[in-house]
Design an enzyme around this catalytic site. Structure first.
Site, PDB file in Angstrom:
ATOM      1  CG  ASP A 159      -0.254  26.699  -6.561  1.00  0.00           C
ATOM      2  OD1 ASP A 159      -0.419  26.114  -7.656  1.00  0.00           O
ATOM      3  OD2 ASP A 159       0.142  27.875  -6.490  1.00  0.00           O
ATOM      4  CG  ASP A 192      -3.840  28.985  -1.276  1.00  0.00           C
ATOM      5  OD1 ASP A 192      -3.386  27.851  -1.507  1.00  0.00           O
ATOM      6  OD2 ASP A 192      -3.840  29.890  -2.110  1.00  0.00           O
TER       7      ASP A 192
END
Length: 399
Positions: free
Chosen positions: A180, A118
């Site tokens: 994601d 991320d």
């Protein structure tokens, strides 16, 4: 035959009413008012934060103030991102100073071995927005390093970036990629255009192409997780981690898909990415409940007694606003813009604005329902994408 005619009339009238409502919402929604609300809420929160490496993450039921996380949490970049957007909306020098203050500690994210997919959420939302608004060369150079770090998780046999490196042994997944991760591709695309290797662009494109044929199901709903073999790279299965079941439609995941394939089209001009974004958006809109706000998972059998997810609505709204600027057909442009504004209007209603209830912008997000965490909570990424969508609406349509 008479019943069939009556049924068709009902459908046509319903569509006419829906279109009229959308047009009215689009014309009457005041993004400026909501931007001012976000700026004031941001300034109020600024006055309560002292440590720049302690960053807002969530506000749970019964709480007033943000619970904080450190710089290595995947949500660490959203509060600096909110500050950058609030500065963009207001030009307020005090907000600028806070944006710089809360961005700087995130340089420490790269002081440890890369074990987090991320980095885009963490560092592009913060340093990326910071560079866009200030052109600070230090931000530029750090983003290039961040992109190279993210690229170390790319597996060329599979054709995707590895998600959750630490979970390979725990979950028994040789190589996994979550929807994601589409958002983290923006960091790679940016770097490839701003002094980084062209290989970063190729990685991002291949990742998006691979996910189209693995994470996206035939009906254009999305698996949360795709599991791959590491010997020859073949797709093993689609599963969930945060959704209701392996075969269900997790709302925020659908939003990540809409947003992610839209940004991929922006960066590449590849028509297949635009078509995918449209298909994912269409499926999201087809499955929205009557009140216009998604449940955390569209297939939760507890519906209608199931939590909503304002964060999914905010992500989808921001993605569809950008999507509306790329589609060629005027009817589709109106459709996606109208749907995005309708979501923003719902989020801006008394039922979803936090007002004086707590420090956040929005109520009623769902983080990780199967884990029992952040259910019906205020979550920082809901605020981030809500503010981003408001700015996009102003930039794309109201300036």
């Amino acid at each position: 035959m008479k019943k069939i005619v009556q049924f068709v009339v009902v459908i046509v009238v319903g569509l006419m009413i829906s279109c009229t409502t959308t047009v009215k919402t689009t014309e009457t929604f005041d993004s400026g008012k909501q931007l001012a609300y976000c700026v004031e809420k941001t300034k109020a929160t600024m006055g309560t934060l002292s440590s720049a490496d302690s960053l807002p993450r969530n506000i749970l039921q019964g709480q007033k103030e943000w619970n904080k996380v450190g710089i290595h949490d995947w949500c660490s970049g959203f509060w600096p991102g909110v500050l950058w957007y609030a500065y963009e909306a207001s030009g307020d020098s005090a907000i600028l100073q806070n944006a710089q203050k809360f961005t700087e500690p995130l340089t420490g994210v790269l002081d440890v071995p890369v074990d987090n997919h991320d980095l885009g959420f963490m560092l592009y939302c913060s340093f990326g927005n910071g560079y866009r608004l200030t052109k600070d060369s230090a931000y530029h150079d750090f983003l290039l390093t961040a992109a190279d770090s993210l690229a170390t998780l790319y597996n060329p046999k599979v054709g995707t970036i590895l998600s959750w490196p630490a979970m390979r042994e725990k979950m028994g997944w040789p190589h996994n990629t979550i929807i994601d991760n589409m958002i983290n591709l923006e960091l790679l695309f940016w770097a490839s255009k701003n002094g980084g290797s062209h290989e970063l662009y190729d990685m991002a494109v291949k990742h998006a192409e691979t996910c189209m044929t693995t994470l996206v199901r035939p009906d254009y709903s999305i698996y949360h997780v795709a599991v791959f073999d590491t010997v020859d790279g073949h797709f093993i299965k689609g599963v969930t981690h945060q959704g209701y079941s392996d075969g269900s439609m997790w709302a925020r995941g659908q939003g990540w898909g809409i947003y992610g394939y839209t940004l991929c089209y922006r960066e590449t001009g590849k028509e297949e990415f635009l078509t995918m974004a449209e298909k994912l958006a269409d499926h999201f809109l087809e499955r929205l409940p009557e009140d216009g706000m998604p449940y955390w998972d569209f297939d939760d059998p507890a519906i209608p007694n199931s939590p909503k997810d304002a964060s999914a609505a905010a992500v989808a709204a921001s993605g569809m606003l950008e999507l509306s600027t790329y589609v060629k057909d005027e009817k589709l442009k109106t459709k996606y813009k109208g749907a995005a504004v309708a979501l923003l209007a719902k989020l801006s209603s008394d039922g979803y604005l936090s007002g004086d209830k707590n420090q956040s912008f929005l109520l009623h997000s769902t983080g990780h329902h199967p884990n029992g965490s952040e259910i019906d909570a205020s979550i920082i990424y809901a605020d981030y994408y809500y503010l981003e969508a408001l700015l996009r609406l102003k930039k794309f349509y109201q300036e």
